[in-house]
Design a protein around this motif. Structure first.
Motif, PDB file in Angstrom:
ATOM      1  N   LYS A  76     -10.166  -6.726   5.363  1.00 52.32           N
ATOM      2  CA  LYS A  76     -11.418  -5.966   5.390  1.00 52.32           C
ATOM      3  C   LYS A  76     -12.388  -6.493   6.452  1.00 52.32           C
ATOM      4  O   LYS A  76     -13.337  -5.824   6.825  1.00 52.32           O
ATOM      5  N   GLN A 128      -4.361   0.510  -4.574  1.00 53.96           N
ATOM      6  CA  GLN A 128      -4.554   1.091  -3.233  1.00 53.96           C
ATOM      7  C   GLN A 128      -3.536   2.183  -2.968  1.00 53.96           C
ATOM      8  O   GLN A 128      -3.850   3.220  -2.377  1.00 53.96           O
ATOM      9  N   LEU A 141      -4.683   2.300   8.344  1.00 52.51           N
ATOM     10  CA  LEU A 141      -5.028   2.154   6.925  1.00 52.51           C
ATOM     11  C   LEU A 141      -4.492   0.855   6.300  1.00 52.51           C
ATOM     12  O   LEU A 141      -5.255   0.100   5.701  1.00 52.51           O
ATOM     13  N   PRO A 142      -3.186   0.559   6.461  1.00 53.33           N
ATOM     14  CA  PRO A 142      -2.691  -0.681   5.836  1.00 53.33           C
ATOM     15  C   PRO A 142      -3.396  -1.928   6.376  1.00 53.33           C
ATOM     16  O   PRO A 142      -3.754  -2.826   5.611  1.00 53.33           O
ATOM     17  N   LEU A 181       4.034  -2.461   3.208  1.00 52.52           N
ATOM     18  CA  LEU A 181       2.850  -2.589   4.064  1.00 52.52           C
ATOM     19  C   LEU A 181       1.736  -3.352   3.345  1.00 52.52           C
ATOM     20  O   LEU A 181       0.600  -3.396   3.808  1.00 52.52           O
ATOM     21  N   GLY A 182       2.069  -3.917   2.193  1.00 50.41           N
ATOM     22  CA  GLY A 182       1.131  -4.825   1.529  1.00 50.41           C
ATOM     23  C   GLY A 182       0.065  -4.159   0.694  1.00 50.41           C
ATOM     24  O   GLY A 182      -0.889  -4.819   0.278  1.00 50.41           O
ATOM     25  N   LEU A 183       0.178  -2.847   0.439  1.00 49.70           N
ATOM     26  CA  LEU A 183      -0.818  -2.197  -0.396  1.00 49.70           C
ATOM     27  C   LEU A 183      -0.616  -2.594  -1.858  1.00 49.70           C
ATOM     28  O   LEU A 183       0.519  -2.715  -2.319  1.00 49.70           O
ATOM     29  N   LEU A 206       0.842  -5.246  11.123  1.00 47.20           N
ATOM     30  CA  LEU A 206       0.465  -6.401  10.299  1.00 47.20           C
ATOM     31  C   LEU A 206       1.017  -7.708  10.864  1.00 47.20           C
ATOM     32  O   LEU A 206       1.104  -8.706  10.143  1.00 47.20           O
ATOM     33  N   TYR A 253      -1.266  19.566   5.189  1.00 47.23           N
ATOM     34  CA  TYR A 253      -1.035  18.677   6.332  1.00 47.23           C
ATOM     35  C   TYR A 253       0.229  19.059   7.070  1.00 47.23           C
ATOM     36  O   TYR A 253       1.055  18.244   7.410  1.00 47.23           O
ATOM     37  N   ARG A 297       3.973 -11.685  -2.589  1.00 44.28           N
ATOM     38  CA  ARG A 297       3.234 -10.831  -1.646  1.00 44.28           C
ATOM     39  C   ARG A 297       2.996 -11.551  -0.328  1.00 44.28           C
ATOM     40  O   ARG A 297       3.134 -10.981   0.750  1.00 44.28           O
ATOM     41  N   ARG A 325       3.818   1.110  13.091  1.00 44.81           N
ATOM     42  CA  ARG A 325       3.075   0.870  11.855  1.00 44.81           C
ATOM     43  C   ARG A 325       3.465  -0.475  11.239  1.00 44.81           C
ATOM     44  O   ARG A 325       2.614  -1.239  10.782  1.00 44.81           O
ATOM     45  N   ALA A 326       4.780  -0.745  11.240  1.00 39.97           N
ATOM     46  CA  ALA A 326       5.247  -2.009  10.662  1.00 39.97           C
ATOM     47  C   ALA A 326       4.731  -3.198  11.473  1.00 39.97           C
ATOM     48  O   ALA A 326       4.478  -4.271  10.927  1.00 39.97           O
ATOM     49  N   GLN A 378       7.473   6.784  -0.403  1.00 41.04           N
ATOM     50  CA  GLN A 378       6.041   6.588  -0.200  1.00 41.04           C
ATOM     51  C   GLN A 378       5.566   5.312  -0.897  1.00 41.04           C
ATOM     52  O   GLN A 378       4.743   4.573  -0.378  1.00 41.04           O
ATOM     53  N   GLN A 426      -1.656  13.231  -1.921  1.00 39.82           N
ATOM     54  CA  GLN A 426      -0.445  14.040  -1.842  1.00 39.82           C
ATOM     55  C   GLN A 426      -0.228  14.812  -3.138  1.00 39.82           C
ATOM     56  O   GLN A 426       0.245  15.949  -3.129  1.00 39.82           O
ATOM     57  N   ILE A 479      -2.623   6.784  -1.069  1.00 38.67           N
ATOM     58  CA  ILE A 479      -1.361   7.412  -0.671  1.00 38.67           C
ATOM     59  C   ILE A 479      -0.913   8.488  -1.657  1.00 38.67           C
ATOM     60  O   ILE A 479      -0.613   9.619  -1.259  1.00 38.67           O
ATOM     61  N   HIS A 537       0.103  12.843   4.774  1.00 36.53           N
ATOM     62  CA  HIS A 537      -1.251  13.397   4.725  1.00 36.53           C
ATOM     63  C   HIS A 537      -2.186  12.699   5.702  1.00 36.53           C
ATOM     64  O   HIS A 537      -3.349  13.079   5.815  1.00 36.53           O
ATOM     65  N   LEU A 538      -1.702  11.668   6.378  1.00 37.09           N
ATOM     66  CA  LEU A 538      -2.538  10.932   7.329  1.00 37.09           C
ATOM     67  C   LEU A 538      -1.995  11.131   8.745  1.00 37.09           C
ATOM     68  O   LEU A 538      -0.782  11.189   8.944  1.00 37.09           O
ATOM     69  N   LEU A 566       6.686   7.851   6.723  1.00 34.10           N
ATOM     70  CA  LEU A 566       5.291   7.909   7.175  1.00 34.10           C
ATOM     71  C   LEU A 566       4.487   8.592   6.080  1.00 34.10           C
ATOM     72  O   LEU A 566       5.042   9.311   5.250  1.00 34.10           O
ATOM     73  N   PHE A 567       3.168   8.351   6.067  1.00 33.01           N
ATOM     74  CA  PHE A 567       2.324   9.008   5.074  1.00 33.01           C
ATOM     75  C   PHE A 567       1.978  10.398   5.607  1.00 33.01           C
ATOM     76  O   PHE A 567       1.230  10.511   6.585  1.00 33.01           O
ATOM     77  N   LEU A 586      -6.897  -2.130   4.920  1.00 32.72           N
ATOM     78  CA  LEU A 586      -6.903  -2.543   3.509  1.00 32.72           C
ATOM     79  C   LEU A 586      -6.525  -4.010   3.369  1.00 32.72           C
ATOM     80  O   LEU A 586      -6.944  -4.705   2.447  1.00 32.72           O
ATOM     81  N   HIS A 587      -5.719  -4.455   4.312  1.00 28.37           N
ATOM     82  CA  HIS A 587      -5.195  -5.810   4.269  1.00 28.37           C
ATOM     83  C   HIS A 587      -6.260  -6.825   4.636  1.00 28.37           C
ATOM     84  O   HIS A 587      -6.374  -7.885   4.037  1.00 28.37           O
TER      85      HIS A 587
END
Lengths: 249, 219
Positions: free
Chosen positions: A114, B134, A107-108, B128-130, A161, B218, A80, A157-158, B121, B143, B139, A98-99, A95-96, A111-112
């Motif tokens: 805090k 998470q 978000l990432p 992205l490190g989730l 981080l 969405y 990781r 987005r990428a 997804q 959905q 995510i 729903h966001l 892409l997500f 979460l990464h």
């Protein structure tokens, strides 16, 4: 020292060997284009670098830290840590849905780390959207963006981080021809800022103009490697010559 | 058919409706997360978990809810030795039966929702490190719920109607009072009132799900 060192990597899906003893290295600031026909193993190679696929044998070292050594993977926590140095951009954006754009970016990161405040995340998000020219889309849902815009958001987005290396898996292949230019332009900007990039692509012009090194893959191996000039103007191998004859016309 | 008669029968039936609505909420609140847990278990890499979840879903969907209620309320207490510890009150027995039964259906609905989510997804989340947790929470779950909502609405409406099965374990509910009144008064009106109560409850539910679908869309 090489940023990424790939040595004798092998990978099979069932009985099909997609990577046969692949070795190459990426130096800081390199922009490497991996070209080749479909099924040559170039996407699989890229996916192995960021651990979306497991290799069957060989070694991959990133930033001096071994992710896999002679087929044996490091502990998950170390993997990781290593893959966190890389950002990845997909052919189909992912892409997500729903966001909105802002949340896709923040978000990432949130979460990464805090310890970052919401305002800090948002600040960074705005900076990167500005950079890809999409600040006005902050509140938009992915469904309301064009393909080119989606891919630029995915790049931003990428970048959230702070990756040292950006991997691109055919970033323009799912786009209408008139939309590829804006994505390629964004990537070119990144290259100018000395971002280390590995790009699997069918865009020969981009490979020629932006890359400093080109790898040609065929049948699961790197057939030829060199500067764009060497590969495109004086290809040595018959397979490279044949591929370029069809790819450039 | 005068107004005072209507009031006389509606009183107890509304009391019965309280039992139905209570069962509905208890069942929904517990069986939704329980169902999702079974969905995750059925997808687990650990084979015994998969096995338990699949057998549970198979049994709960493959036998009548009525049988399950009778089994829990009348059947469990007569098992030798351990039966004495498995004596539940009527309403409690109904809650257990309904919750387990609906959890199985919800598990299948959620499974369908998960199948609709693109592999990309998960891959995007990973690079992205989730963490897996998470990814599931931020995510995948939102959905999945969007895809599952129409089917969940369907099940919820069925649940409202299924609460009439409380009758089988002698918990007085809407239908019980209606039936009693019809037998006593030789009047069809109590059945009409019962139908009206179910329609009103499901009308509210339908509107609520419409709102939820809007919230989760969405496009």
């Amino acid at each position: 020292m090489a940023l990424i060192q790939v040595e004798h990597v092998k990978k099979s899906f069932e009985k099909l060997q997609v990577l046969k003893d692949v070795s190459f290295s990426v130096n800081p600031g390199d922009v490497i284009a991996i070209i080749g026909s479909s099924g040559s193993g170039k996407s699989t190679l890229l996916r192995c670098l960021i651990h979306l696929e497991n290799v069957d044998g060989g070694s991959i070292t990133v930033g001096g830290k071994p992710m896999v050594e002679q087929g044996v993977y490091a502990p998950p926590a170390q993997i990781r840590q290593i893959t966190a140095q890389m950002g990845m951009v997909f052919q189909h954006f992912h892409l997500f849905p729903h966001l909105n754009v802002e949340k896709n970016l923040t978000l990432p990161l949130h979460l990464h780390d805090k310890s970052l405040s919401k305002a800090e995340c948002l600040q960074k998000c705005k900076e990167l959207l500005q950079k890809v020219g999409l600040l006005e889309k902050l509140d938009a849902l992915p469904a309301h963006l064009s393909g080119g815009q989606k891919q630029r958001v995915a790049i931003a987005r990428a970048l959230m981080l702070n990756p040292q290396i950006m991997l691109f898996d055919e970033p323009t292949s799912a786009l209408d021809p008139e939309l590829t230019a804006e994505v390629l332009f964004t990537m070119q900007q990144l290259a100018k800022e000395k971002m280390t990039m590995v790009v699997v692509t069918h865009e020969m012009e981009f490979a020629q103009r932006v890359a400093n090194r080109v790898l040609f893959m065929d049948g699961g191996e790197i057939v030829e490697e060199g500067t764009p000039q060497q590969i495109f103007e004086h290809p040595q191998q018959a397979r490279t010559q044949q591929f370029l004859r069809t790819a450039l016309h | 058919m005068d107004f005072s008669y209507l009031m006389k029968i509606a009183g107890p039936m509304l009391e019965g409706a309280v039992a139905s609505v209570g069962l509905f909420f208890i069942c929904i609140v517990i069986s939704l997360p329980l169902g999702f847990l079974f969905t995750l278990m059925a997808r687990s890499r650990f084979f015994p978990l998969r096995w338990i979840a699949n057998i549970f879903i198979y049994v709960m969907r493959g036998t009548p809810l009525l049988l399950q209620l009778l089994f829990i309320y009348f059947g469990l207490p007569v098992i030798p030795v351990i039966g004495q510890y498995l004596r539940f009150g009527r309403f409690m027995a109904a809650c257990i039966g309904f919750t387990l039964n609906y959890a199985a259906y919800f598990a299948e609905i959620f499974r369908g929702g998960l199948l609709s989510i693109d592999k990309g997804q998960y891959e995007a989340s990973q690079v992205l490190g989730l963490t897996r947790l998470q990814t599931t929470w931020h995510i995948i779950l939102p959905q999945m719920v969007r895809v599952a909502l129409p089917s969940l609405a369907n099940e919820a409406i069925t649940l409202v109607k299924d609460t009439s099965l409380l009758y089988a374990v002698s918990v007085p509910e809407i239908l019980h009072y209606a039936q009693t009144a019809v037998n006593r008064d030789l009047n069809i009106l109590p059945f009409v009132v019962a139908a009206a109560i179910y329609l009103i409850l499901n009308g509210i539910l339908t509107l609520a799900f419409k709102q939820l679908e809007k919230k989760f869309s969405y496009q």
